[in-house]
Design a protein around this motif. Structure first.
Motif, PDB file in Angstrom:
ATOM      1  N   SER A 138      -5.396   5.562   1.264  1.00 56.78           N
ATOM      2  CA  SER A 138      -5.264   5.519  -0.192  1.00 56.78           C
ATOM      3  C   SER A 138      -5.149   4.068  -0.648  1.00 56.78           C
ATOM      4  O   SER A 138      -4.911   3.160   0.157  1.00 56.78           O
TER       5      SER A 138
ATOM      6  N   ILE B 251      -0.389  18.250   2.160  1.00 56.17           N
ATOM      7  CA  ILE B 251      -0.551  16.838   2.540  1.00 56.17           C
ATOM      8  C   ILE B 251      -1.774  16.672   3.423  1.00 56.17           C
ATOM      9  O   ILE B 251      -2.503  15.669   3.319  1.00 56.17           O
TER      10      ILE B 251
ATOM     11  N   ALA C  52       6.119   7.510  -1.840  1.00 58.72           N
ATOM     12  CA  ALA C  52       6.783   8.646  -1.202  1.00 58.72           C
ATOM     13  C   ALA C  52       8.279   8.552  -1.390  1.00 58.72           C
ATOM     14  O   ALA C  52       8.861   7.457  -1.343  1.00 58.72           O
TER      15      ALA C  52
ATOM     16  N   SER D 215      -8.453  12.108   0.079  1.00 58.11           N
ATOM     17  CA  SER D 215      -8.130  10.809  -0.529  1.00 58.11           C
ATOM     18  C   SER D 215      -9.036   9.712   0.018  1.00 58.11           C
ATOM     19  O   SER D 215      -9.523   9.782   1.149  1.00 58.11           O
TER      20      SER D 215
ATOM     21  N   VAL E 199      -1.662   8.484  -4.177  1.00 57.35           N
ATOM     22  CA  VAL E 199      -1.047   9.614  -3.492  1.00 57.35           C
ATOM     23  C   VAL E 199       0.456   9.580  -3.751  1.00 57.35           C
ATOM     24  O   VAL E 199       1.106   8.549  -3.549  1.00 57.35           O
TER      25      VAL E 199
ATOM     26  N   LEU F 143       3.953  11.621  -2.818  1.00 49.44           N
ATOM     27  CA  LEU F 143       4.550  12.576  -1.891  1.00 49.44           C
ATOM     28  C   LEU F 143       6.047  12.648  -2.142  1.00 49.44           C
ATOM     29  O   LEU F 143       6.743  11.640  -2.084  1.00 49.44           O
TER      30      LEU F 143
ATOM     31  N   ARG G 182       0.823  -1.215   0.000  1.00 51.38           N
ATOM     32  CA  ARG G 182       0.000   0.000   0.000  1.00 51.38           C
ATOM     33  C   ARG G 182       0.856   1.264   0.000  1.00 51.38           C
ATOM     34  O   ARG G 182       0.386   2.316  -0.412  1.00 51.38           O
ATOM     35  N   VAL G 183       2.097   1.160   0.494  1.00 46.90           N
ATOM     36  CA  VAL G 183       2.981   2.320   0.557  1.00 46.90           C
ATOM     37  C   VAL G 183       4.363   1.911   0.062  1.00 46.90           C
ATOM     38  O   VAL G 183       4.886   0.866   0.466  1.00 46.90           O
TER      39      VAL G 183
ATOM     40  N   THR H  18       0.236   4.617  -2.077  1.00 47.14           N
ATOM     41  CA  THR H  18       0.992   5.828  -1.766  1.00 47.14           C
ATOM     42  C   THR H  18       2.458   5.588  -2.113  1.00 47.14           C
ATOM     43  O   THR H  18       3.029   4.566  -1.719  1.00 47.14           O
TER      44      THR H  18
ATOM     45  N   LEU I 266       2.748   8.230   6.649  1.00 48.27           N
ATOM     46  CA  LEU I 266       2.728   7.058   5.757  1.00 48.27           C
ATOM     47  C   LEU I 266       1.940   5.914   6.375  1.00 48.27           C
ATOM     48  O   LEU I 266       1.228   5.184   5.666  1.00 48.27           O
TER      49      LEU I 266
ATOM     50  N   PHE J 110      -1.695   6.688   5.762  1.00 51.07           N
ATOM     51  CA  PHE J 110      -2.114   6.391   4.384  1.00 51.07           C
ATOM     52  C   PHE J 110      -2.194   4.875   4.162  1.00 51.07           C
ATOM     53  O   PHE J 110      -3.056   4.400   3.420  1.00 51.07           O
TER      54      PHE J 110
ATOM     55  N   ARG K  66      -4.843  14.246   2.597  1.00 51.92           N
ATOM     56  CA  ARG K  66      -5.301  13.186   3.519  1.00 51.92           C
ATOM     57  C   ARG K  66      -6.806  13.260   3.743  1.00 51.92           C
ATOM     58  O   ARG K  66      -7.480  12.222   3.893  1.00 51.92           O
TER      59      ARG K  66
END
Length: 807
Positions: free
Chosen positions: A551, A508, A556, A515, A521, A523, A438-439, A554, A543, A546, A512
């Motif tokens: 989201s 941001i 970043a 979203s 997203v 960043l 997811r991130v 994401t 993070l 998110f 947030r």
């Protein structure tokens, strides 16, 4: 929304929900014309011909502002202009820009746009149906429709534009019908464009009438009406007389000092005389000036000029009558013309999207709605990806490289410039994000390509959502994102007394809030601009927020090493880094997945010649623990590179194995076909030999029967004759031993009883064919000729009843 907007609108309607105020609009409207409006203006209707209806979004609505800010930092406006440049009509370019900037698009609408683009690509590859309408002046067609609805006569240019529109529609429809007639599959492959084109209704009589009365230059033809033809002939006669009169007057006044020339003022023939020059003829002074001379209309030319003016009025009246009659003829078809115009603009928009994808080597993305409730497949090649973008290019970088390459090729003075530019081509990036991720935390040096990676993913997501092809090496797998949010660059705001850190944090925070679990997203440098420890803690918290429910994905970038550790405590996180060439001290712009980036600052400083005392002190201050972590990361990078090399080698061998396997299958198929052909040839040879043997035997039997009837005989004689008949094959055998071997079963058929031979088989009976040595099935019986058709394996044979033996 309204940048670069040039439209001849008469008025503008500004409204939050309905028209509330009418404001005058200049002929050429630009963004600066709307500076007085304290709101965001969005186009909601492009085809209300004399009005531009727009939506006023109040400043308090921060949702749209965040979306547009995100698209702005992604440079979506530049990409929209680039894609729109592939449209061939002005209306198509503006409509495509408006379409690309539409934010409220559903998943079904995105699939429909992709389907249209795929159909246009198929149509371009087919080649027979050209979706290019640059020769149609759509603005003149719009003007003609507006004039027709007001019952005002169209001009010649507008009429020719309508004719070009109708001819284009008819040609396109005819080409499509020819393609479908050749292969019916094209009907479905060109859908939904097929339905749009097939709905064209073209009035051929209107096209013929315009072609008969309007010339290519937009003027009314002499043959349009008898009155017009007569009036124009009279104008030419009068102009000839006046010209001759003027030449005679000038010839009589010619001297070394006089300079006279024929001129026209308001359509009246006159003579221009130099200042201070006298003339022998009298005339009317039309104009004069100090140092520029005078313009005189000779009195002898006045009656002719008056007659010419009256005749020209008659010409204008006749032309107006023709154009008015043409407008009346056009009036019943205005709805069809307007529908064709809108359809052609729509097709122009679709074709522009397709042409852009083909020009830059894009591929149709596989877009889907993610469903996290279904079980994930993670074995082998069946692994599902949330995002699959192999060798994806940043579209603007690729376009810039293409332009530079074209300029270099034109530069004949520098022969090596083209090769140098070609070698400096953009580096594609791979984005392979598994379903559970997811991130993604990307680390790497400055100018290493982190921001370009973010923009590449963001633009690819927007392109797929907008029905555009994605610039990847193969079909990309991209989830449908309801929104793409981005915080990239320096968001310092002096007007609001916000620092760089505060600007990023506010953006941001808004992201947030807006979203959802279907958003993307992006960043850049999360947690930067403040105390490193506080920034790292804030970045980790953001993070994780998110990752939880903020989201769908994401991505970043960061320089904080603490963010790399999130992967080891939360499986929703994944690390990646930008590769750095330590030998040449420059980034490679490639993404290494699953590997956290490490600091190269000390090593770079040492290679650049920083005193060893400073470097050693720096390493001590940095700490042995950090150094050990960097060594672990180095080992991981080495293992990752080794793994990638082995993976590439495996893919190469797999590809080679598939090629060899396909080659073996092809060879096996050829051998099988060769064996079948040999069997068929053998069966044909046997059949031909059997037929030849039967013909010889039948001929011999007829000869013996005829000789037996001519000679008197008794029982003994008959026996001897029968013996001779029985022995006759032996003689044939001696003369033709090869054929006789094949005839032996046929001789036995001759010795059958006459009663057995006289019985014909029935269709479906199984009979024995001695020449083939097997039983066959009877397909057809011809009693008049004494022949039957039998099925022998894959062959059908026609045989005489004497050649078969009933089972």
């Amino acid at each position: 929304m309204l940048h670069n907007l040039f439209y001849p609108f008469d008025s503008i309607v500004v409204t939050p929900t309905k028209p509330i105020k009418m404001l005058p609009l200049p002929c050429s409207t630009t963004t600066s014309s709307f500076s007085a409006f304290p709101c965001t203006l969005n186009i909601i209707n492009k085809f209300n011909y004399n009005k531009l209806i727009i939506m006023a979004v109040p400043p308090s609505s921060s949702s749209s502002s965040i979306h547009y800010d995100s698209l702005r930092v992604l440079e979506w406006d530049k990409l929209s202009d680039l894609v729109a440049s592939f449209a061939t009509t002005s209306l198509g370019r503006e409509a495509l820009k408006a379409q690309l900037w539409s934010l409220n698009r559903t998943y079904e609408e995105s699939l429909r746009l992709l389907g249209e683009t795929n159909a246009a690509v198929e149509m371009n590859k087919h080649g027979s149906c050209r979706l290019r309408f640059g020769h149609v002046d759509v603005m003149l067609v719009k003007a003609a429709i507006r004039q027709g609805r007001r019952s005002m006569p169209v001009n010649g240019y507008e009429a020719r534009a309508v004719m070009a529109l109708l001819q284009c529609a008819e040609t396109l429809q005819g080409d499509l019908k020819v393609a479908i007639k050749e292969d019916k599959d094209w009907y479905s492959r060109f859908m939904p464009l097929t339905e749009v084109i097939m709905e064209f209704v073209v009035n051929r009589s209107l096209v013929k009438m315009i072609e008969q009365v309007i010339d290519e230059d937009g003027s009314v033809k002499d043959s349009a009406s008898p009155a017009l033809k007569q009036s124009r002939q009279q104008v030419r006669v009068l102009e000839g007389k006046i010209q001759q009169l003027m030449e005679n007057l000038i010839r009589n006044e010619r001297s070394e000092s006089s300079i006279l020339e024929v001129n026209k003022v308001d359509g009246r023939w006159c003579i221009k005389v130099n200042s201070g020059q006298k003339t022998s003829f009298n005339g009317l002074l039309l104009s004069s000036g100090s140092g520029v001379g005078s313009t005189i209309e000779p009195l002898s030319a006045v009656p002719l000029n008056d007659e010419l003016q009256r005749t020209r009025t008659l010409v204008a009246k006749a032309e107006s009558d023709v154009l008015l009659a043409l407008t009346k003829k056009m009036h019943p078809d205005l709805d069809d013309i307007e529908k064709i115009l809108k359809s052609l603009v729509h097709l122009d928009v679709i074709n522009a999207r397709a042409t852009y994808g083909l020009s830059f080597g894009g591929s149709s993305p596989n877009m889907f709605l993610p469903d996290f409730n279904s079980p994930s497949k993670s074995e082998g090649n069946n692994k599902e990806w949330t995002l699959y973008l192999p060798k994806a290019y940043h579209p603007l970088l690729l376009q810039r490289h293409k332009e530079n390459l074209q300029k270099a090729k034109k530069d004949v003075n520098v022969s090596s410039s083209a090769a140098a530019v070609e070698n400096a081509s953009p580096v594609p990036v791979d984005f392979l994000v598994s379903r559970k991720t997811r991130v993604i935390v990307i680390t790497g040096p400055n100018t290493g390509g982190k921001t370009i990676c973010l923009k590449t993913v963001g633009l690819a997501a927007m392109m797929a959502k907008s029905g555009l092809y994605v610039l990847a090496s193969e079909s990309a797998r991209i989830p449908w994102f309801d929104s793409v949010f981005a915080d990239i660059g320096d968001e310092q705001s002096l007007s609001q007394s916000l620092s760089t850190f505060s600007g990023h944090l506010r953006q941001i925070s808004n992201i947030r809030l807006q979203s959802t679990n279907q958003s993307l997203v992006l960043l850049d440098e999360v947690g930067a601009g403040t105390n490193p420890l506080e920034g790292a803690a804030l970045g980790m918290s953001l993070l994780e927020s998110f990752a939880q429910d903020g989201s769908l994905l994401t991505i970043a970038t960061t320089h904080h090493g603490e963010l790399k550790t999130l992967k080891y405590s939360n499986e929703a996180f994944e690390n990646a880094c930008m590769e750095f060439d330590e030998v040449n001290l420059k980034p490679t712009y490639k993404v290494l997945w699953g590997v956290p980036g490490r600091s190269n600052a000390i090593n770079i400083a040492e290679r650049l010649g920083l005193p060893s005392v400073v470097v050693d002190t720096t390493r001590k201050l940095y700490g042995s623990a950090s150094a050990e972590i960097d060594e672990v990361i180095t080992d991981m990078e080495k293992l990752k590179q080794d793994y990638q090399e082995l993976l590439d080698g495996s893919r190469h061998h797999l590809m080679r194995s598939r090629e060899l396997y396909n080659s073996l299958l092809d060879t096996k198929r050829k051998i099988t076909e060769h064996g079948i052909n040999l069997r068929y040839k053998k069966m044909r040879d046997v059949s031909e030999a059997a037929a030849s043997a039967r013909s010889i035997l039948h001929k011999k039997v007829r000869q013996l029967s005829a000789s037996a009837k001519l000679q008197p005989h008794n029982k003994t004689g008959k026996s001897s004759q029968l013996s001779a008949t029985s022995s006759s094959p032996i003689t044939i055998d001696k003369k033709e031993p090869t054929i006789t071997d094949r005839k032996a079963p046929a001789v036995k058929n001759i010795n059958q009883s006459s009663s057995d031979r006289s019985k014909l088989p029935k269709v479906g009976d199984m009979v024995h064919v001695s020449s083939l040595g097997k039983k066959v099935s009877v397909l057809k019986v011809d009693s008049s000729k004494g022949e039957v058709v039998v099925q022998a394996g894959n062959m059908k044979l026609k045989l005489n009843v004497m050649d078969i033996q009933r089972s």
